[in-house]
Design a protein around this motif. Structure first.
Motif, mmCIF file in Angstrom:
data_model
loop_
_atom_site.group_PDB
_atom_site.id
_atom_site.type_symbol
_atom_site.label_atom_id
_atom_site.label_comp_id
_atom_site.label_asym_id
_atom_site.label_seq_id
_atom_site.Cartn_x
_atom_site.Cartn_y
_atom_site.Cartn_z
ATOM 1 N N ARG A 293 0.829 -1.203 0.000
ATOM 2 C CA ARG A 293 0.000 0.000 0.000
ATOM 3 C C ARG A 293 0.868 1.260 0.000
ATOM 4 O O ARG A 293 0.547 2.240 -0.665
ATOM 5 C CB ARG A 293 -0.950 -0.001 1.206
ATOM 6 C CG ARG A 293 -2.021 -1.081 1.136
ATOM 7 C CD ARG A 293 -3.207 -0.764 2.019
ATOM 8 N NE ARG A 293 -2.872 -0.614 3.409
ATOM 9 C CZ ARG A 293 -2.753 -1.614 4.290
ATOM 10 N NH1 ARG A 293 -2.925 -2.871 3.883
ATOM 11 N NH2 ARG A 293 -2.468 -1.381 5.548
ATOM 12 N N ILE A 294 1.962 1.222 0.743
ATOM 13 C CA ILE A 294 2.892 2.359 0.740
ATOM 14 C C ILE A 294 3.432 2.587 -0.672
ATOM 15 O O ILE A 294 3.470 3.726 -1.164
ATOM 16 C CB ILE A 294 4.056 2.116 1.730
ATOM 17 C CG1 ILE A 294 3.554 2.297 3.176
ATOM 18 C CG2 ILE A 294 5.216 3.074 1.456
ATOM 19 C CD1 ILE A 294 4.612 2.058 4.223
ATOM 20 N N ALA A 295 3.832 1.501 -1.333
ATOM 21 C CA ALA A 295 4.367 1.623 -2.696
ATOM 22 C C ALA A 295 3.314 2.168 -3.654
ATOM 23 O O ALA A 295 3.600 3.020 -4.510
ATOM 24 C CB ALA A 295 4.875 0.264 -3.177
ATOM 25 N N ILE A 296 2.074 1.692 -3.504
ATOM 26 C CA ILE A 296 0.978 2.156 -4.370
ATOM 27 C C ILE A 296 0.708 3.634 -4.137
ATOM 28 O O ILE A 296 0.553 4.414 -5.087
ATOM 29 C CB ILE A 296 -0.296 1.328 -4.110
ATOM 30 C CG1 ILE A 296 -0.106 -0.113 -4.618
ATOM 31 C CG2 ILE A 296 -1.510 1.967 -4.781
ATOM 32 C CD1 ILE A 296 -1.210 -1.057 -4.179
ATOM 33 N N ILE A 297 0.639 4.032 -2.879
ATOM 34 C CA ILE A 297 0.349 5.432 -2.555
ATOM 35 C C ILE A 297 1.430 6.352 -3.109
ATOM 36 O O ILE A 297 1.142 7.397 -3.698
ATOM 37 C CB ILE A 297 0.194 5.606 -1.028
ATOM 38 C CG1 ILE A 297 -1.088 4.911 -0.556
ATOM 39 C CG2 ILE A 297 0.177 7.088 -0.645
ATOM 40 C CD1 ILE A 297 -1.174 4.734 0.938
ATOM 41 N N LYS A 298 2.686 5.954 -2.952
ATOM 42 C CA LYS A 298 3.789 6.772 -3.475
ATOM 43 C C LYS A 298 3.665 6.925 -4.990
ATOM 44 O O LYS A 298 3.809 8.022 -5.537
ATOM 45 C CB LYS A 298 5.131 6.133 -3.129
ATOM 46 C CG LYS A 298 5.551 6.318 -1.681
ATOM 47 C CD LYS A 298 6.903 5.702 -1.421
ATOM 48 C CE LYS A 298 7.368 5.957 0.005
ATOM 49 N NZ LYS A 298 8.692 5.336 0.289
ATOM 50 N N LYS A 299 3.403 5.814 -5.677
ATOM 51 C CA LYS A 299 3.344 5.848 -7.133
ATOM 52 C C LYS A 299 2.137 6.649 -7.620
ATOM 53 O O LYS A 299 2.244 7.462 -8.550
ATOM 54 C CB LYS A 299 3.280 4.421 -7.683
ATOM 55 C CG LYS A 299 3.483 4.330 -9.183
ATOM 56 C CD LYS A 299 4.004 2.963 -9.576
ATOM 57 C CE LYS A 299 4.482 2.967 -11.010
ATOM 58 N NZ LYS A 299 5.187 1.712 -11.359
ATOM 59 N N LYS A 300 0.974 6.435 -7.000
ATOM 60 C CA LYS A 300 -0.236 7.161 -7.418
ATOM 61 C C LYS A 300 -0.106 8.654 -7.112
ATOM 62 O O LYS A 300 -0.531 9.494 -7.916
ATOM 63 C CB LYS A 300 -1.469 6.599 -6.703
ATOM 64 C CG LYS A 300 -1.747 5.124 -6.962
ATOM 65 C CD LYS A 300 -2.211 4.867 -8.368
ATOM 66 C CE LYS A 300 -2.585 3.402 -8.559
ATOM 67 N NZ LYS A 300 -2.921 3.074 -9.955
ATOM 68 N N ALA A 301 0.465 8.991 -5.969
ATOM 69 C CA ALA A 301 0.624 10.399 -5.610
ATOM 70 C C ALA A 301 1.559 11.093 -6.602
ATOM 71 O O ALA A 301 1.288 12.215 -7.046
ATOM 72 C CB ALA A 301 1.162 10.521 -4.188
ATOM 73 N N ASP A 302 2.655 10.423 -6.942
ATOM 74 C CA ASP A 302 3.595 10.999 -7.910
ATOM 75 C C ASP A 302 2.918 11.218 -9.263
ATOM 76 O O ASP A 302 3.154 12.220 -9.936
ATOM 77 C CB ASP A 302 4.808 10.076 -8.084
ATOM 78 C CG ASP A 302 5.743 10.125 -6.886
ATOM 79 O OD1 ASP A 302 5.635 11.077 -6.089
ATOM 80 O OD2 ASP A 302 6.579 9.213 -6.750
#
Length: 461
Positions: A293-302
């Motif tokens: 979820r951390i990886a997804i959030i970072k990628k989606k936010a970017d």
């Protein structure tokens, strides 16, 4: 955020995602537009100048109306005004006779156009690729299977992918199509939502075009159907799909299906279809782990230009437990808030947005409490009994189930779960293994555990 602000944020997201409007234009025309009132017939907006009132109503009035229909579920007139100036109304249009005739003609053309099309892929999202699919232990197997059939069709046939809504199944289907177009450009690919397949069959029956319908689908090289669970209970459609499936399978054509549940749980479904669904490779997609979820959030936010700290990212990962689609929705709304109001993203603002987008999403402590209450009710004991040192068979079994459900519905470590019950890591692991054994060997045990999980999820909503 009040309800009007929430709807307005969703409207801006809708306009941004469904219309080819540059971000600079969205900011120019909608940046200072205010949503002031909503009734069952009218949505009222205030523009900052007569010029903006006129341009927004003329150029974007229909887009606003369509977006509101999508968000609130019913049509309204759109009224745009500015101070001390008369309002302009964009009325909800009744379908004219000419429009109905045109729609009827469009239906008549549908089957013919399908027949003449070398590839029917529906609305394929080109941005959904394997490269931007965030991989983790919960979806690694499903992704690998999809990559295999995309590069070499018929590697696994059929390929059946299941998992809860919002976990990336549709992303994988689009990624398969995009790769197939690259590596096998001559293939006739048909991608459909199951509901669209049903609608087309109804139109074909109505227009007497079932022969063309059958030829279209049975001449495909690759057939991808999303949400196949919607076949349940539809006998005539199941019959048609069975023959389509058999024709494709016998000719070594690739079939990929997704569902929110495994074949054995799709009810009512004919046994022969279920057998065929189970005859290939079945891959599940599980809720993402905390790290994923951390990886997804970072990628989606970017990807949307939302700047947030690592502390906020971790907090979002803690609060957003299961659904990738919800993660995307929350991030988009946070971006809208920061873009239009210059507010900082705080934990309080995150909680406010989550309460609007996903009202059932609750802090982990509250979720654990609900699990304990649901288990204690199911076994006729108290929550205190569950947490106690008592070792009677009934209490011990209930405790095993509570531990199993907490592990299934949360990302807590075995040590953290043990702390809830005053047990150590190995005891928690033993409880989980006992439940898994009972699920396999004791009649009715799995159904009871599933019912508890269902009750917990129902309470969350």
């Amino acid at each position: 955020m009040d309800e009007l602000s929430s709807i307005f944020s969703e409207l801006i997201d809708y306009i941004r995602e469904n219309n080819n409007i540059p971000p600079s234009s969205i900011k120019l025309w909608f940046g200072d537009l205010q949503f002031t009132e909503l009734t069952d017939t009218t949505a009222t907006f205030r523009a900052s100048s007569p010029m903006k009132r006129d341009i927004i109503s003329k150029k974007y009035g229909e887009i606003i109306r369509d977006g509101l229909l999508e968000i609130i579920g019913f049509e309204v007139n759109v009224v745009i005004y500015c101070e001390n100036e008369p309002p302009v109304t964009v009325e909800a249009k009744e379908e004219s006779h000419e429009s109905r005739v045109a729609k009827s003609r469009e239906e008549e053309r549908t089957i013919t156009e399908i027949m003449n099309s070398p590839s029917l892929t529906g609305s394929v999202i080109e941005s959904y690729t394997f490269d931007n699919f965030v991989e983790g232990s919960s979806n690694k197997f499903a992704k690998a299977a999809c990559e295999a059939v995309a590069r070499e069709p018929n590697t696994y046939n059929p390929l059946f992918i299941y998992g809860d809504s919002g976990l990336g199944k549709t992303h994988l289907l689009h990624a398969v199509i995009n790769d197939m177009k690259k590596y096998h450009p001559g293939l006739k690919i048909i991608y459909k939502k199951c509901e669209s397949f049903l609608d087309e069959l109804i139109v074909a029956i109505k227009k007497g075009s079932t022969a063309q319908f059958k030829d279209t689908y049975r001449n495909a090289d690759v057939l991808l159907i999303d949400d196949i669970q919607f076949l349940a209970g539809k006998e005539q459609t199941q019959e048609e799909f069975f023959h389509t499936f058999s024709a494709l399978y016998e000719n070594d054509k690739q079939i990929i299906l997704t569902s929110d549940r495994p074949p054995k749980e799709i009810e009512p479904l004919s046994d022969r279809l279920r057998t065929r669904f189970e005859g290939g490779l079945i891959a599940d997609v599980q809720p993402p782990s905390f790290e994923l979820r951390i990886a997804i959030i970072k990628k989606k936010a970017d990807s949307i230009g939302l700047v947030i700290s690592n502390e906020i990212i971790e907090y979002l990962a803690e609060r957003l437990h299961n659904n990738i689609r919800t993660i995307e929705g929350v991030l988009k709304k946070l971006y809208a808030i920061t873009s239009f109001t210059s507010q900082e993203v705080t934990k309080e603002k995150i909680n406010e947005v989550i309460s609007i987008i996903d009202p059932g999403n609750i802090p982990i402590e509250a979720l654990i409490e609900r699990i304990l209450i649901s288990v204690s009710k199911a076994y006729g004991i108290t929550v205190e009994d569950l947490k106690s040192k008592k070792k009677t068979d009934s209490i011990a079994n209930a405790r095993h189930v509570a531990i199993y459900v907490i592990k299934k519905l949360t990302d807590l470590t075995l040590k953290e779960i043990g702390e809830i019950f005053g047990r150590n890591h190995s005891t928690v692991l033993s409880s989980i293994e006992k439940v898994e054994t009972n699920i396999r060997t004791v009649n009715g045990y799995e159904a009871q555990v599933k019912q508890i999980i269902k009750e917990v999820k129902k309470e969350k909503r």
